[in-house]
Structures are given as structure tokens and as C-alpha cells.
Scaffold this motif. Structure first.
Motif, mmCIF file in Angstrom:
data_model
loop_
_atom_site.group_PDB
_atom_site.id
_atom_site.type_symbol
_atom_site.label_atom_id
_atom_site.label_comp_id
_atom_site.label_asym_id
_atom_site.label_seq_id
_atom_site.Cartn_x
_atom_site.Cartn_y
_atom_site.Cartn_z
ATOM 1 N N THR A 187 -18.797 77.953 96.870
ATOM 2 C CA THR A 187 -18.832 78.608 98.173
ATOM 3 C C THR A 187 -18.223 80.004 98.129
ATOM 4 O OG1 THR A 187 -16.800 77.468 98.711
ATOM 5 C CG2 THR A 187 -18.834 76.520 99.578
ATOM 6 N N GLN A 215 -12.098 80.218 96.433
ATOM 7 C CA GLN A 215 -11.929 78.778 96.226
ATOM 8 C C GLN A 215 -11.812 78.453 94.749
ATOM 9 O OE1 GLN A 215 -11.420 76.499 98.393
ATOM 10 N NE2 GLN A 215 -11.826 77.672 100.265
ATOM 11 N N TRP A 247 -4.569 76.055 90.618
ATOM 12 C CA TRP A 247 -3.857 74.806 90.892
ATOM 13 C C TRP A 247 -3.887 73.887 89.671
ATOM 14 C CZ3 TRP A 247 -6.959 70.220 92.320
ATOM 15 C CH2 TRP A 247 -6.162 69.089 92.494
ATOM 16 N N GLN A 302 -18.734 61.404 88.370
ATOM 17 C CA GLN A 302 -19.827 61.133 89.296
ATOM 18 C C GLN A 302 -19.499 61.493 90.736
ATOM 19 O OE1 GLN A 302 -20.995 57.112 88.554
ATOM 20 N NE2 GLN A 302 -21.748 57.592 86.507
ATOM 21 N N ASP A 303 -18.230 61.606 91.073
ATOM 22 C CA ASP A 303 -17.895 61.839 92.463
ATOM 23 C C ASP A 303 -17.060 63.099 92.674
ATOM 24 O OD1 ASP A 303 -17.705 61.119 95.213
ATOM 25 O OD2 ASP A 303 -15.644 60.514 94.816
ATOM 26 N N PHE A 304 -15.959 63.231 91.951
ATOM 27 C CA PHE A 304 -15.004 64.272 92.271
ATOM 28 C C PHE A 304 -15.428 65.642 91.748
ATOM 29 C CE2 PHE A 304 -10.684 66.271 91.782
ATOM 30 C CZ PHE A 304 -10.503 66.464 93.131
ATOM 31 N N ASN A 339 -8.460 79.420 93.625
ATOM 32 C CA ASN A 339 -7.470 78.451 94.110
ATOM 33 C C ASN A 339 -7.431 77.214 93.226
ATOM 34 O OD1 ASN A 339 -6.386 79.747 96.209
ATOM 35 N ND2 ASN A 339 -7.625 78.751 97.794
ATOM 36 N N VAL A 340 -8.634 76.655 93.010
ATOM 37 C CA VAL A 340 -8.714 75.404 92.248
ATOM 38 C C VAL A 340 -8.253 75.614 90.817
ATOM 39 C CG1 VAL A 340 -10.296 73.692 91.322
ATOM 40 C CG2 VAL A 340 -10.519 74.430 93.677
ATOM 41 N N ILE A 353 -19.283 72.077 94.271
ATOM 42 C CA ILE A 353 -19.787 72.609 95.530
ATOM 43 C C ILE A 353 -18.735 73.493 96.182
ATOM 44 C CG2 ILE A 353 -20.588 72.002 97.839
ATOM 45 C CD1 ILE A 353 -21.656 69.417 96.668
ATOM 46 N N LEU A 354 -17.503 73.009 96.144
ATOM 47 C CA LEU A 354 -16.415 73.756 96.763
ATOM 48 C C LEU A 354 -16.266 75.117 96.095
ATOM 49 C CD1 LEU A 354 -14.070 73.464 98.827
ATOM 50 C CD2 LEU A 354 -12.634 72.833 96.914
ATOM 51 N N PRO A 362 -18.483 66.811 90.998
ATOM 52 C CA PRO A 362 -19.557 67.412 91.802
ATOM 53 C C PRO A 362 -19.049 68.055 93.087
ATOM 54 C CG PRO A 362 -20.274 65.301 90.980
ATOM 55 C CD PRO A 362 -18.852 65.460 90.553
ATOM 56 N N PHE A 363 -18.068 67.421 93.723
ATOM 57 C CA PHE A 363 -17.488 68.010 94.934
ATOM 58 C C PHE A 363 -16.790 69.331 94.609
ATOM 59 C CE2 PHE A 363 -13.388 68.422 97.200
ATOM 60 C CZ PHE A 363 -13.893 68.935 98.385
ATOM 61 N N LEU A 364 -16.010 69.321 93.514
ATOM 62 C CA LEU A 364 -15.319 70.549 93.125
ATOM 63 C C LEU A 364 -16.321 71.662 92.875
ATOM 64 C CD1 LEU A 364 -12.443 69.556 90.691
ATOM 65 C CD2 LEU A 364 -12.309 70.257 93.062
#
Lengths: 449, 349
Positions: A426, A430, A437, A414-416, A433-434, A422-423, A418-420
Motif C-alpha cells: 500500500t 508501511q 520492526w 499461507q496466512d500471515f 515500518n514493518v 498486501i500491507l 500474504p497479509f504483510l
């Protein structure tokens, strides 16, 4: 003219020996097994074990007769996995036939109960308890056949922890003197205690070639020549591995007049439940005008109501378009769902009439004017969620995140993540990178796009 | 550097208690406890995402020292058990041997969560040279009636294992548990420490921050530091200079306003589309109906509605939530609410 037939072919052509029948493929926890061999082994092994245990118990009983209260030993019981097995698979592929053929091969007598008429604990107990626990006195005198117990349609038993029949069955398995084979059509949550205790064979439908072979055999024996090859193919295709269905259809056609176009007959004979549901949903919304009609419709259909109200939910909006009527229909439907929940949770079966009227009549009669013409009816969509469930890709992604970042599954979804997302949206760098990693594979990467 | 963590919120996660941003008084209290080497069960209360769990785990880390790994466990109360865990709990249930009384012949079960996740840890003896183990339970209020199982556990195994219970809503924690714990009210980070942290990150990542944008960041992120760092990272992608406008823009993209648009869509009276969207939300975010209804309620409070309309809508949501408690099919219950709001919207205009 077709040949006149005395009995139902399905019974007449039930295989007499396990070696002569077409065995469906079966798997035990994912591994393919030979059903005939395994079941024979199971029955033989059972009697071997039972002999051992009975001998042990005899010693214990003698010991107990003289021992004081404290020194008494408990009698040994057979391990559940040695006492019973479960066959699980779609209807009509030969589960029951296998058991009868096996019993015939081993010269045993089958004691059968199908859960559709003995659904409650008491009924089951009355029918089986005495047979299972003891051997009749006469059995020793007359040297009668050994028995094999078949509990058919286990999934038709209503099971809750306290009132249902599942504990009774478990109890039977513990105390049985004869091997038990159970059959079931599908996975049921309420049967979980059984799955834990006994070995489960997943039985798969026969291949089309096998079915054709058997059908030809029967046609030859009945000397029927009127059935065209293309029609037979159609029947087999529509039955989708259900051998019993195929045999019934062939009989139906052979008994009917051959003058009629067979194709029509095949369609009318066919018991395709999805087709039936499609028609039923259309009837419900387009033809029903009184509550009684709605009730008759749901009563007469043999579609599981468990299913039916989900179909109503999915298709309601293609028939009702006015917001006021939709809201009314949904008010009734959601109340029906609530009632059904209470029925299921607390076994308040007395509430069932409300459920029927609310979900069928309540939705259908909410419309002021019936729609006419063809409307598309669709399958109920399975909506993930509610009971928090993750796909495999999601789970492995979260596991990889957890290596560096301690976060609960729910926070991650629910939080992390969704951020990934969006990141990563872009730029491609990115995302790279993700994924570098976290060392993601293609499927997990897709989640972030 | 090649193996640098690309996610800033993980990169800048505090490693010691001192590094935690702000909250000086609480940090001091916790450090005193570490000095004394003893504490009762603790209950951390504070709003969502402000760093309660971070504080608690860093505190335990410093308290336990080198024996941290063996004597520390963090469990999430709201993550449902897996099928294997549930089976394990079920297999340990037994039938009571008692012949009289209310438990005669009954199946005795302890709540699966406690049996599987809590008991094995608290029953095990302390490893190494520390006075006791530490168990952290996050989102404690979601345990509901399972909380009752903690009462005796906290007393019986209290000398072996201390618990730190973390919750956002103290009203959701039953009184007997509250009375067994020392309360820690954890506040949001204050603006000055927040500024300090953001400036530090900016310096590290060689960003240039426009005046006044940190205040906006503070406001937008609602006290959640991890969210603020996320926002900073997102806006840094387009350039090294962070401006107010950029932050607003990013925050809009970031905010999960799907639920907001769901509510607007239903208020426009388009039921089929609204249902489609609600299904999307459910399958992406795995909300249960109760959570979705709560989010709808939050969104409702943001809308400019008359008080009559507002109370009517709250009435509808409450009714739906109530039915969903007993219902089986979540989709039906959610659709029912949406259809009723659609109908209501017709009276509105």
C-alpha cells in the motif's frame, strides 16, 4: 593415418600412482581437503585400528571360551567412520582411478564390485561377504597383498529399509577386515543411512587446464598431430570436466579417418544426455506411430526413466494442443506416476512395464494427428512445494516474526505473509515500518514486495 | 512511539484470559479449572482461526503461573520435521534382540514426530511447584496414523503432563483419543463481543467507523478475529473513516481468490495458462496437492453450476486426489486434473 590402437585408452592411461595423477578438488562438509593425503591416511589408520581391535578381540575370545554365559563380552567392532569412506562426484572425474592408484601405491589388491551388475542384497553379499569377514588361510602362508574393497556406483543400488542392499553394506562396514571405499555419483535419499555413518568426500570436476594438460600428454604419447587445438577445446568444453569422456572422444577421433571434418565427429561422438533427451522427446511425439515404436524408443535410450517422464510432463503441451487429447495423455501420465509411486514405495518392480507403456506410448499415441516442424523442448521445471520446503530467506523471515508472534511456519506462509505483502504494497512507509520492526535485510524485504 | 508494533493483529493480541473476546461460558469453565487446580486431557474443537490456540495457551499461562516457561510447550502437528530432527529419530531406532515372535530381528522405530517433539517434553519431570506440565498440540488431526502413538503416551505420562489437543475436525481424531479427553467445543465469537472489540480498537487508533460496517466486517472475516483486524488495518491506511465500501474493496484484495481464478481459468478451457497459474500458487503458498484439491472443491461449491456438472467435477477432483496419494510427481497430478476440467468445460458450454 592415425595410429592403430590396441586397447581402450581410458584403461591404458589410468594413472599408476596417486602422486602422478591430476587430483580433483575435494571437500568434506564444506572444507577443502587433500584427497591423496586423506585417503592414504585413512587406509593406514584403518590397518592400525584393525590391529588394535583384533588384539583386543583375541583377548575377549580367550576370555569367552572359559567364561559363563553371563560374563561373556561382546567382541569389539571398528567404528564405521574408520572402516569406510564415500567419494561423491559426477562421472568420469577420476574417483575409481584414485582408488586404483592408491592401491598400487600401497601395494594392495583391489576387490571391486560395481553396483550396476550386483544390485541386489544377495548378489552383493555373495560377492563380498567372505572376502570382507575373513582372511584366507593361504593369506598367512603366502604373505599375499592386503586388500582394498571398492564398492563402485553405490547410488545404483536399490535401497529400501528391508529389502535393499544398504543394510548389507552397513553390515559389511561393521564386520570388515579391509578398508572400504565407496563411490557414488549423486546424493540419494535412500543412501542416507550410509551418509550418517561414514565420511563423505565431495569430489569436484577437474579444471579445463588440467584436462588440457592430460589430453596433450596422451596425444604426445600416441603421436597424434591431426587434432586441431580448437577441436580439442570443443571436446573439453562439451565434456564439462568429465576426463574419461575427453579421453574416449580423443580416441574416437584418432581412430576414425582424419579426412572427415572433426567437428561433425565430435558432435556425433558426444554423449550429451540433454541433447539426447531433446531428440528423444521430439521423436516420441512426432515420429512414433505404434506402441512398439514407443517402447523401443524408451528401451534403447539410456536416459533415466525417472527423469524421462518428467520431461514428458513438461513438454507435452507444446506437441498436443487439443484439450481432449491433452486430457487423455494426462490421464495416462498420471496413472503412470501412480504406478511408479507404488513401485518405488513397495518395490513392486513387476509393475514397471505398465509404467513404460503408459508414460511413453500413452502420451504419444493420445494425439490423433502428429505435429510436424520444429517444436521447442524445454527442461522440466522444478516446482517447489508439495513437500513443504522453505527457502532460506523465508525461513529467516519467519524466525524473525516468531520473536514477537507465535505462529507456525505453515500459517505464516499461507496466512500471515500474504497479509504483510498486501500491507507493504500500500505504501512505502508501511514497508519501512514493518521492516524496521522486524529488522529485515534486503533479501527478506524482497519477499514482502 | 517508536517501538510500537506496526501490525495490529499482534498489537491487540489478548494478554490474559479475560481479554479474549466473547466466549464467556468457556472462559468461565476454564477459570473454574484453574481454581480447582486439576484437569484431564482436553480436546479443543472449533472451526479455523477462531482463537482455540490463543485460549489454550492463555489458559495454560494462567494455570502454570510463574512456572509457565519451563512447563509449557506448543507444537504444530502439521509442520514437517527438519532433516536434522528426522536423522535424530532415525539414529535412535534399534534392532530388536528378541528371537521369537513377530518383532524378532525387526527394526523398532517409533514415529519420528513423537520421538523428536513429544517424548522429550513429556518424559521430563515437572519443574517448580505445579501439579503437572502442559503440552498443546495444534492441528492434531493432521497427525493421521501417528495419533496411535499418543494413546499410551497419554496414559503413561498423563500424571506428569496434561495435553491440550487442538483440532478443527473432530472426525479426524481417532476414537481412543477422543475418549481420553474432555471435550471443549469452541464457538465463533458472537456479534456483540466482536463489536465491542472492534470499537475498542477503533477508539485506540482514533478511527471513525460507519454504522453497519462492523456487521459487514464480521461477515467478511468469517469469525476469524485476526483476519478482521487485518482488514480494519488495511482499510485504515487510506483514511481514518471506515466505510462499508472500503471494507468490501479491501476484502476483495485480501481474499486469496487465486484458487478461484484458477478454477475459472480451467473452466474456460485454457490449459497452458491454468497450469502456469497452478505452479505459481504452489510455489507461493506451498500447498500440497491434497490441500490444493480441497481448495478447488471449496471454490467449486461457490460457482453456479448444475448439479450434474457439479458432481462430475467432484468426481474428477476426487480421482485426482486419490491418484496423488500414491503418485510421486505432484505437478503431473495437478496438471492431469486441470486438463480433465479443461476437457469437461467443452461439454459444459
Amino acid at each position: 593415418m592415425a595410429k592403430k590402437v590396441k586397447s581402450v585408452w581410458v584403461e591404458e592411461y589410468r594413472p599408476k600412482s596417486i602422486r602422478e595423477m591430476a587430483l580433483p578438488t575435494a571437500k568434506v562438509s564444506g572444507h577443502k581437503v587433500d584427497l591423496a593425503e586423506d585417503l592414504t591416511k585413512f587406509v593406514k589408520n584403518f590397518f592400525k585400528e584393525m590391529k588394535k581391535i583384533n588384539a583386543e578381540n583375541r583377548i575377549i575370545r580367550v576370555h569367552n571360551r572359559t567364561a559363563s554365559e553371563k560374563e561373556r563380552k561382546e567382541e569389539v567392532k571398528i567404528a564405521p567412520e574408520n572402516a569406510a569412506v564415500l567419494l561423491e562426484g559426477p562421472p568420469g572425474i577420476g574417483k575409481t582411478s584414485i582408488v586404483f592408484a592408491l592401491a598400487n601405491d600401497l601395494n594392495m589388491e583391489v576387490i571391486e564390485t560395481n553396483a550396476s551388475d550386483t544390485r541386489t542384497r544377495d548378489a552383493l553379499e555373495n560377492k563380498l561377504r567372505e572376502t570382507v569377514k575373513s582372511r584366507g588361510i593361504m593369506d598367512f602362508v603366502t604373505q599375499s597383498k592386503e586388500k582394498l574393497i571398492l564398492i563402485d556406483e553405490v547410488d545404483g543400488i536399490y535401497g529400501t529399509k528391508d529389502r535393499g542392499a544398504v543394510p548389507t553394506i552397513l553390515d559389511l562396514i561393521q564386520n570388515t577386515q579391509f578398508p572400504i571405499i565407496m563411490c557414488s555419483n549423486e546424493y540419494k535419499q535412500s543412501l542416507q543411512p550410509l551418509y550418517n555413518k561414514v565420511r563423505k568426500f565431495e569430489v569436484y570436476p577437474l579444471s579445463d587446464e588440467e584436462v588440457i594438460k592430460i589430453a596433450h600428454n596422451i596425444l604426445k604419447k600416441e603421436s597424434i598431430t591431426t587434432l586441431k587445438r580448437s577441436d580439442l577445446d570443443l571436446i573439453i568444453k562439451k565434456n564439462n570436466g568429465d576426463l574419461r569422456g575427453v579421453i574416449n572422444d580423443i580416441q574416437g577421433i584418432a581412430q576414425g579417418s582424419t579426412e572427415v571434418d572433426n567437428k561433425d565427429l565430435i558432435f556425433t561422438l558426444h554423449r550429451d544426455t540433454t541433447e539426447e533427451i531433446f531428440a528423444l522427446i521430439r521423436d516420441l511425439f512426432q515420429n512414433v506411430s505404434t506402441l512398439r515404436e514407443a517402447r523401443d524408443l524408451t528401451d534403447k535410450s539410456d536416459v533415466d526413466y525417472n527423469f524421462l517422464y518428467k520431461w514428458v510432463n513438461e513438454n507435452l503441451i507444446s506437441f498436443i494442443k487439443i484439450n481432449k487429447e491433452i486430457a487423455n495423455a494426462y490421464d495416462n501420465l498420471s496413472l503412470a506416476d501412480e504406478v511408479f509411486g507404488r513401485i518405488r514405495r513397495n518395490q513392486y518392480w513387476a509393475l514397471l512395464p505398465y509404467f513404460y507403456d503408459l508414460f511413453a506410448g500413452g502420451t504419444s499415441l493420445a494425439q490423433s494427428r502428429k505435429t510436424s516442424g520444429f517444436r521447442r523442448v524445454v527442461f522440466p521445471r522444478y516446482v517447489v512445494g508439495g513437500a513443504f520446503s522453505l527457502t532460506n530467506a523465508e525461513r529467516s523471515l519467519i524466525e524473525k516474526i516468531n520473536k514477537t508472534y507465535d505462529i507456525s511456519q505453515i500459517e505464516a506462509i499461507q496466512d500471515f505473509i500474504p497479509f504483510l505483502k498486501i500491507l507493504c504494497s500500500t505504501s512505502r512507509r508501511q514497508l519501512k515500518n514493518v521492516s524496521d520492526w522486524l529488522d529485515l535485510d534486503a533479501k527478506e524485504k524482497k519477499l514482502l514486495k | 512511539m517508536n517501538n510500537e508494533i506496526p501490525i495490529w493483529r499482534i498489537k491487540y493480541i489478548p494478554k490474559t484470559l479475560d481479554e479474549v473476546c466473547g466466549r464467556e461460558k468457556i472462559k468461565e469453565r476454564l477459570k473454574n479449572i484453574i481454581k480447582q487446580g486439576n484437569f484431564p486431557h482436553l480436546l479443543f474443537v472449533g472451526s479455523e482461526g477462531i482463537g482455540k490456540a490463543t485460549l489454550a495457551s492463555l489458559f495454560s499461562k494462567e494455570f502454570l503461573g510463574i512456572f509457565y516457561d519451563a512447563n509449557f510447550k506448543l507444537i504444530y502437528a502439521n509442520v514437517p520435521l527438519t532433516e536434522e530432527e528426522r536423522q535424530l529419530a532415525r539414529s535412535e531406532a534399534y534392532v530388536s534382540k528378541s528371537k521369537i515372535g513377530s518383532i524378532a530381528g525387526r527394526r523398532i522405530t517409533t514415529p519420528a514426530f513423537i520421538k523428536v517433539k513429544v517424548k522429550p517434553f513429556v518424559q521430563l519431570k515437572v519443574l517448580g511447584d505445579t501439579p503437572f506440565k502442559i503440552l498443546i498440540v495444534k492441528n492434531f488431526e493432521t497427525l493421521g496414523s501417528n495419533q496411535q502413538g499418543f494413546r499410551r503416551l497419554m496414559e503413561i505420562y498423563g500424571s506428569n503432563c496434561r495435553m491440550i489437543l487442538i483440532t478443527t475436525k473432530i472426525s479426524g481424531v481417532i476414537d481412543p483419543i477422543v475418549s481420553r479427553c474432555q471435550l471443549f467445543l469452541i464457538s465463533q465469537v458472537d456479534l456483540n463481543s466482536f463489536k465491542e472489540l472492534m470499537n475498542k480498537i477503533a477508539e485506540n487508533e482514533s478511527l471513525e467507523i460507519e454504522d453497519g460496517s462492523i456487521e459487514i466486517l464480521y461477515k467478511v472475516s468469517n469469525g476469524k478475529i485476526s483476519r478482521a483486524i487485518d482488514l480494519l488495518q488495511l482499510s485504515s491506511i487510506s483514511g481514518k473513516k471506515i466505510t462499508k465500501n472500503m471494507l468490501y474493496e479491501v476484502a476483495q484484495k485480501f481474499q486469496n481468490d487465486l484458487v478461484g481464478s484458477l478454477l475459472l481459468m480451467t473452466l474456460r478451457g485454457d490449459f497452458p495458462k491454468a497450469r502456469e497459474l497452478s505452479r505459481n500458487i504452489i510455489s507461493n503458498y506451498k500447498y500440497n496437492p491434497h490441500e490444493l484439491f480441497n481448495l478447488l472443491l471449496n471454490e467449486l461449491n461457490k460457482l453456479p453450476l448444475s448439479k450434474f456438472a457439479r458432481i462430475q467435477l467432484i468426481n474428477l477432483i476426487a480421482d485426482a486426489d486419490f491418484r496423488a496419494l500414491d503418485g510421486i510427481d505432484n505437478d503431473i497430478q495437478i496438471s492431469a486434473l486441470l486438463s480433465k476440467i479443461c476437457l469437461f468445460s467443452e461439454h459444459l458450454s
